[in-house]
Design a protein around this motif. Sequence first.
Motif, mmCIF file in Angstrom:
data_model
loop_
_atom_site.group_PDB
_atom_site.id
_atom_site.type_symbol
_atom_site.label_atom_id
_atom_site.label_comp_id
_atom_site.label_asym_id
_atom_site.label_seq_id
_atom_site.Cartn_x
_atom_site.Cartn_y
_atom_site.Cartn_z
ATOM 1 N N VAL A 163 -1.641 -14.408 -19.739
ATOM 2 C CA VAL A 163 -0.936 -15.686 -19.603
ATOM 3 C C VAL A 163 -0.134 -15.700 -18.308
ATOM 4 O O VAL A 163 0.663 -14.790 -18.052
ATOM 5 N N PHE A 222 2.740 -17.630 -16.056
ATOM 6 C CA PHE A 222 3.835 -18.597 -16.113
ATOM 7 C C PHE A 222 3.937 -19.287 -14.759
ATOM 8 O O PHE A 222 4.140 -18.643 -13.728
ATOM 9 N N ILE A 271 5.856 -13.786 -23.412
ATOM 10 C CA ILE A 271 4.400 -13.660 -23.423
ATOM 11 C C ILE A 271 3.986 -12.397 -24.184
ATOM 12 O O ILE A 271 3.075 -12.419 -25.027
ATOM 13 N N LEU A 295 1.275 -20.932 -18.971
ATOM 14 C CA LEU A 295 2.515 -21.346 -19.626
ATOM 15 C C LEU A 295 3.362 -22.128 -18.639
ATOM 16 O O LEU A 295 3.585 -21.671 -17.504
ATOM 17 N N VAL A 339 -0.195 -24.056 -22.198
ATOM 18 C CA VAL A 339 0.880 -23.948 -23.186
ATOM 19 C C VAL A 339 2.138 -24.543 -22.565
ATOM 20 O O VAL A 339 2.590 -24.106 -21.510
ATOM 21 N N ILE A 355 4.750 -21.254 -28.654
ATOM 22 C CA ILE A 355 3.797 -20.605 -27.752
ATOM 23 C C ILE A 355 2.594 -20.114 -28.537
ATOM 24 O O ILE A 355 1.438 -20.324 -28.143
#
Length: 338
Positions: free
Chosen positions: A214, A216, A239, A274, A307, A328
């Motif tokens: 993931v 960010f 995460i 994210l 997300v 999440i």
Amino acid sequence: MSSSTIRSRTARWPVLLLLLLGPLLALTACGPGPGAATTAATRAADAVEPLPSAPAPRLPATVPSADGRQVTVTSADRIIPLNGSLAELVFSLGLGPKVVARDVSTTFSQAAALPVITQAHDVSAEGVLSLHPTVVLADRSTGPAEAVAQIRAAGVPLVVLDDAKQLADVGPRIDTVAAALGVPDAGAQLKERTEQRIGEARAALPATGRQPKVAFLYLRGSASVYLLGGPASGAASLIEAVGGEDAGKAAGLTGDFTPLTSEALVKAAPDAILVMSKGLDSVGGVDGLLKLPGVAQTPAGLDRRIVSVEDGQLLSYGPRTPQVLREIAAQLYPAGAK
């Protein structure tokens, strides 16, 4: 930690970037962009849950401040928390009725009617002092430094906390705020409740057999500010807590953020991205996000696996962190999250 903390951490970046970034951190959006994962119902639930009984502060109390001072608080009758994360803690402890002002990152519903004492994310010392606080709460990212010094020079007890960057910071942060406000028993109760709920959120994760990677991303589209989070962005702990792997960390990034480039994102190869909800809105939702450098070429872009969590909640690391973990997880594992 909130988007105001992110702004503080970019202080070493070029001045032009900061001039562009500052005003847009206060950006408000009227709804999710096209394809945004965050729903209107999620945003309507932007509220904190106080403890069942409002505690009675036992003061005076002397507590260590993160800037090396010992601060004595004699009254909690008029509290001013200088960011949303600290305001969330105060309201969750049951002391919301004693809060007399908020900053722009304090967006939850119980605080909506309070006067705002920041300009963009800069604290107005005059605004704070005009409300005659008996205690002010800040963290290391609070600024400008001159405003903090002016508040303290006026004789107002001002307690500075270390910035929250990971799940392990939640308990100590609750302890510090509760001690400063003379409600240590309420602090212990809130910490126990929060830690229990974090544990429950993690226990509810589906057994997928693999770690999704993931990334960010911090986005402010109108200023063309697009940042890829590294290991110190504040998101890595979240995460990892939901069973993922931080893509920036895995790609060998260092520090907090780096400018988003096609090369950096393709190297990170995230399975999901994210973002903060207003940041996603600012680039035109998922469709707009896919137009940014490299996004469409990643597994996340190809699957439109985005997300999105409210700005004021994502990096707050406090009593609402269990809710953040559940949000999440529900978006990361849509078919398997409990």
